[in-house]
Design a protein around this motif. Sequence first.
Motif, PDB file in Angstrom:
ATOM      1  N   HIS A 323       0.853  -1.196  -0.076  1.00 51.78           N
ATOM      2  CA  HIS A 323       0.131  -0.311  -0.130  1.00 51.78           C
ATOM      3  C   HIS A 323       0.980   1.310   0.117  1.00 51.78           C
ATOM      4  CE1 HIS A 323      -3.603  -2.231   0.831  1.00 51.78           C
ATOM      5  NE2 HIS A 323      -2.999  -3.036   1.667  1.00 51.78           N
ATOM      6  N   VAL A 324       0.645   2.059  -0.895  1.00 52.37           N
ATOM      7  CA  VAL A 324       1.478   3.228  -1.106  1.00 52.37           C
ATOM      8  C   VAL A 324       0.511   4.515  -0.837  1.00 52.37           C
ATOM      9  CG1 VAL A 324       2.957   4.683  -2.530  1.00 52.37           C
ATOM     10  CG2 VAL A 324       3.320   2.122  -2.602  1.00 52.37           C
ATOM     11  N   HIS A 325       0.747   5.358   0.007  1.00 51.50           N
ATOM     12  CA  HIS A 325      -0.218   6.352   0.458  1.00 51.50           C
ATOM     13  C   HIS A 325       0.388   7.842   0.221  1.00 51.50           C
ATOM     14  CE1 HIS A 325      -3.304   8.528   2.241  1.00 51.50           C
ATOM     15  NE2 HIS A 325      -2.824   8.934   3.177  1.00 51.50           N
ATOM     16  N   THR A 336       4.840  13.788   1.620  1.00 53.77           N
ATOM     17  CA  THR A 336       5.180  12.580   2.330  1.00 53.77           C
ATOM     18  C   THR A 336       4.655  11.363   1.865  1.00 53.77           C
ATOM     19  OG1 THR A 336       6.024  13.813   4.481  1.00 53.77           O
ATOM     20  CG2 THR A 336       5.351  11.517   4.679  1.00 53.77           C
ATOM     21  N   HIS A 337       5.391  10.179   1.542  1.00 51.45           N
ATOM     22  CA  HIS A 337       4.677   9.012   1.161  1.00 51.45           C
ATOM     23  C   HIS A 337       4.762   7.959   2.223  1.00 51.45           C
ATOM     24  CE1 HIS A 337       4.248   9.238  -3.374  1.00 51.45           C
ATOM     25  NE2 HIS A 337       3.997  10.401  -2.989  1.00 51.45           N
ATOM     26  N   ASP A 338       3.847   7.377   2.618  1.00 54.02           N
ATOM     27  CA  ASP A 338       3.878   6.097   3.343  1.00 54.02           C
ATOM     28  C   ASP A 338       3.659   4.909   2.507  1.00 54.02           C
ATOM     29  OD1 ASP A 338       4.158   7.763   5.670  1.00 54.02           O
ATOM     30  OD2 ASP A 338       1.976   7.367   6.422  1.00 54.02           O
ATOM     31  N   ASP A 458       0.995  -1.685  -5.997  1.00 52.56           N
ATOM     32  CA  ASP A 458      -0.107  -0.909  -5.534  1.00 52.56           C
ATOM     33  C   ASP A 458      -0.173   0.181  -6.739  1.00 52.56           C
ATOM     34  OD1 ASP A 458      -2.321  -0.174  -3.988  1.00 52.56           O
ATOM     35  OD2 ASP A 458      -1.244   1.042  -2.834  1.00 52.56           O
ATOM     36  N   THR A 459      -1.533   0.658  -6.743  1.00 49.31           N
ATOM     37  CA  THR A 459      -1.912   1.680  -7.796  1.00 49.31           C
ATOM     38  C   THR A 459      -2.007   2.970  -6.810  1.00 49.31           C
ATOM     39  OG1 THR A 459      -2.821   0.193  -9.207  1.00 49.31           O
ATOM     40  CG2 THR A 459      -3.554   2.480  -9.414  1.00 49.31           C
ATOM     41  N   VAL A 460      -1.330   4.144  -7.083  1.00 49.43           N
ATOM     42  CA  VAL A 460      -1.488   5.430  -6.579  1.00 49.43           C
ATOM     43  C   VAL A 460      -2.312   6.225  -7.583  1.00 49.43           C
ATOM     44  CG1 VAL A 460      -0.638   7.240  -5.443  1.00 49.43           C
ATOM     45  CG2 VAL A 460       0.582   5.278  -5.191  1.00 49.43           C
ATOM     46  N   ASN A 461      -3.594   6.892  -6.981  1.00 50.96           N
ATOM     47  CA  ASN A 461      -4.366   7.851  -7.762  1.00 50.96           C
ATOM     48  C   ASN A 461      -3.900   9.220  -7.405  1.00 50.96           C
ATOM     49  OD1 ASN A 461      -6.123   5.857  -9.285  1.00 50.96           O
ATOM     50  ND2 ASN A 461      -6.958   5.612  -7.018  1.00 50.96           N
TER      51      ASN A 461
END
Length: 864
Positions: A323-325, A336-338, A458-461
Amino acid sequence: MTRVRAVVLSTFLVLAAVGGTVAFAGTAAAVSNAGVALNDSTAGVVTNHAVTATVDSDEDGSSLGSVYVDYSSGTSATDVSNVDQSDVTEAYIVRDDDDTRESVMDDLTGVKKSNDGHTLKVTFGGSYSLDKNDVVHVTYDDVQNPKSAGDYQTDVTLNQDSSTAKETVKFEVTERDLKLNVTASPPDDDRAATHRVAATPGSPVSGEVLDSFTLDYGSEYSGDLSAVDAAAVNAAFVDADGDYEKDDGETSLSVSKVTNDNGALTFTFDGSHELSQDTPVVLAYDAENPASAGSVAVTGYFNGETTTTASDTLHIEDLPLAHVHPYAHYSGANTTHDVHVHDLGANNVGDSLNGIKINYGAGSHPADVAGVDQSDIQYVEIYRSGEIVNATGDLSSADASDDGKTLTLGFTGNYNLKEGDEIHVSFDDVKNPTVSGTTASEVGVTVNPQSSGKTAYDTVNYREAQLRATVHSASGDAARNATHTTEFSPGQTQGGDDLSSVTVSYDELDAEWYTSPTFDGNLSQVDAEDVEAVTENGQELSVTSVTHPIEAKVTFEFDGSYALETNTEVTLQYHDVQSPTTAGAYDANVNVNSESAAETSTWIRVYANTSTANASLSTADDTPGSTTTHTVTATAAPGDDSDRLDGIEIQYEGDVTLDSLTVESVGIDTNGDGTAETSVAASDYSVSTSDGGIDIAVSGHTVDADDRVVVEYSGVTNPSSESETTVQVGINNAIDAGYASAVLDVNAEDTSGGNSGSSDDGDDDSSSNDGNSNPNNSGSSGSDDGSNSGSGSDSSSNNTTTATTTSTVTTTASSDDGSNADSTTTTMTTSSETTTSTQSPGFGVAVALVALLGAALVALRRRD
C-alpha cells in the motif's frame, strides 16, 4: 546396394527425429536420392530446412561444388530470400564406405538466391571429393514456409554448374494453429490487475473479418469479472511486429461491447479488420485476479468458432501486498509517502531485513524521489504480533536511481523477518507526478531485492492540482482586533499567472453536518498597512490597496510583479478584523485574480473567547495508587457577555491513570452557591482521553461570567507515591485562552496518630469523612509533651481544624411539560470547624486523685 540403402534410410530417420517433415525422391542422374526436412512444418513460419542428396555414379569421383535447391518447382510459395551464408548451420558428407561424418563447413564459399527468392544455391570450394552413395547434408535457417497448408515440392541438384540432373522431392506444410498468450500485471493474487491476451489467428480463420474474440476463464474462476466492459478495455490493436506492445503505426481496434457468460468474456468488434494468420490481435483490460495463487487454464477463439480454439495458462503468484499512500494526492505536490508491505512471501521469512526497493517507474506516471536521502526517512517499523519494532536505527542508506524513479533503502541486517510481519516506511521530499485530471500509476515494492524478494504492487491515484485555501482566526468570538490568516496554493490552471488580487468572502455555513449562526463580523477596518503577504519561499509581496465591497468581504490588490507557482503557498495575514459575536464555523470563499475558475471554498472556525479564572480539584480518596473519584470545578471568564460552552479540558502532569475513567456528571453552577443549577445531559457531551488528559466536548450550553463548570468522574488511579500533582483545567481552551491550575495532593498512609478523631483504617479521612479526603488535618490526641508554647501562662491549648467537602447529586423527575427529562442538582458544601480546649495544671492532679480513689474502693470490695 543393401548397405547404401541402409545408410540413406538411417540418415533420413535421424532428420525425422530432429523434428520436421522429411520428403524422399526417386532415382535420377547425379543424385540417386534427395530429401527436404522442415524443422517446423507450420504454414507461414520462418524455420530451418535440411536438404540431403545421395551421390550416384555420374558424380562418382568428382568434387563437391554446390547444392542447388529450386523451390519454384510446382507452386512458388517457399521464400529463401533472407537466407545468406551465415544462415548455413551445417554442411557435411556421410561417407558410404565407413559411415563417417565429414564436415565441409570450412569449404563453404557462399549462398546465392534467385528466381524472386524461390531458388537457393549453396556453393563450395571443391576441396572434398564425392564417391558413389555418399550423402551430402546442408541445413540453413531463415526459410519462410508457404503461407497455406498443403503439399509442396522442390528440385535438388548436386554440382548444378556441371550437371542438369535433379531430383524432385515433396514436403508437407501443415495448418497454422491459433495461439494464445495470456498474462496478468501485476500477477499477485486477490487484487485488481491488467489482463492482456495476444491471440495469433493461425490458418483456420485467416482472411475472415474480425467480429468477436472470446476468452473463457472457466466457470470456477474466483476473480471478479463482472466489471469487465468496453470501458475497461485499455488497449485493442493489431500487433504487426508481434511484441505485444502498441507501437506507432499499428492499427487500433474498436471494442463495442463485452459480454460475460459464466466466465467466458466475448469482445465484440466493429468489423473493420481482416484477420491474418501471423499477426496477433492484442487486448488489454482491467480485471480482478483470482483470490489465491495458482494456474488458471483459459481458452480462446475467434468469431464464435469453438471448433478452432487455443489454450494458455494464466499464472497467478502468491505475492506480498503493498500500500502506497501519499499524504497529498494532487499533481506536482512535494509531500510525504507512506509505504506498507505485508503478507511477505515465504522466501523472505527467516531472512534479515537488508533492503527495500520502491519502484515508482513501474507505472506510467512515476513520482520523483531524486530529492529523498537518508535524513528524509521518518521511520521504518515492523508490525509484529500486536507490537511495533522500530527498525529506523538499522537504516544504513537511502539512494535514488533510475532518474529519480526508484528509491532503495539499505539496512545493516539486525532484524530478522517473521511470518505475519508488516513493514511500514515513511519518507519526505517525494514530488508527485504532474498529471491532468485523475491518473492512476503503479508502484512496485520489493523487500530484499538483492536476493529473492518478490515485488508487490499498488496503484496510486493522483489528481490535477486545484486551487486550495485555508482561513484561520487567531482570536475568539466578539474580538474587535482579531488577526486572520489566509493561505492559498495555486492550481495548475493558475500557475504562471501574475498575482493581481485575492478576495476573501465570509458568510454563514450551511452544510449537511452543520449550520452556523449568521456571520456578523466586519472587515471594513482592514487596510493595506494591516496586511503582510509572503510566499512559502520567503518572498514578500506588495499589497497596494485593500477594498471592502461589503463588511464581510475584503479584496487585496497586488502590484502584479509576482508570477503564481503551482502548489507554492502564499500567506496573507491581516489585522483589525472584527470577529463574529458567536463562536462557530463559517464559510470562507477565496478567489484569486477575480477569476471564477480560480475560486475555492473553505471554512473558518471561530472559537469561544473564554478564559478560565480559577480551578480546584477534590478527591474522594487521596491514598497513593488508589482508584477513586475526582471532582473538578472551573470558573469561566467569557470574552463577552456570554459564550457557548464548547468543552472542558483537564490535563494531569503526574502519573495519573485514566484507563477506567467514567464521567459521572457535568453541571454548571451559575451563582456560586455550590449547586449546579444546570445539568449537562450525557447526550450533550462526549469524552476522550489521552496521555493523562481528559477532553470533554459539550454542545447546547452557554456560560456567563463567573459561572462554575463542575465535572465529577470516577475510575481515576492516583499517582503511585506521595506527591502534589499539578492539574491544568481549561474551558473552551482550543485557542488563545489561559488554563487555570489546580493541585492533586496525594498523601501516604498516615500512621502518626496526628489526625484528630480518626481511627487508622488505612485512609487519611477525618472522623466526619463523607467520602472526601482531608489530608491537612492536625490534632492533639497525643500526650502533652510540653511543646505547646505560652507566655507566662501555665495553661496549654490545642486547636483542631477540620475541612469537610460534601458532594450530593439529586435527580428529580419533572413532568410539567409532559417530557421525560430529569433535573439533576449537584450540591457542594465546604465548611471548617475549629475547636479549642484549654487545660490547667490542677486538672491533671485531680484526675490522678480520682483514679487513686477508685482503685482503693475496688481493693476494699475484694477484701470484703
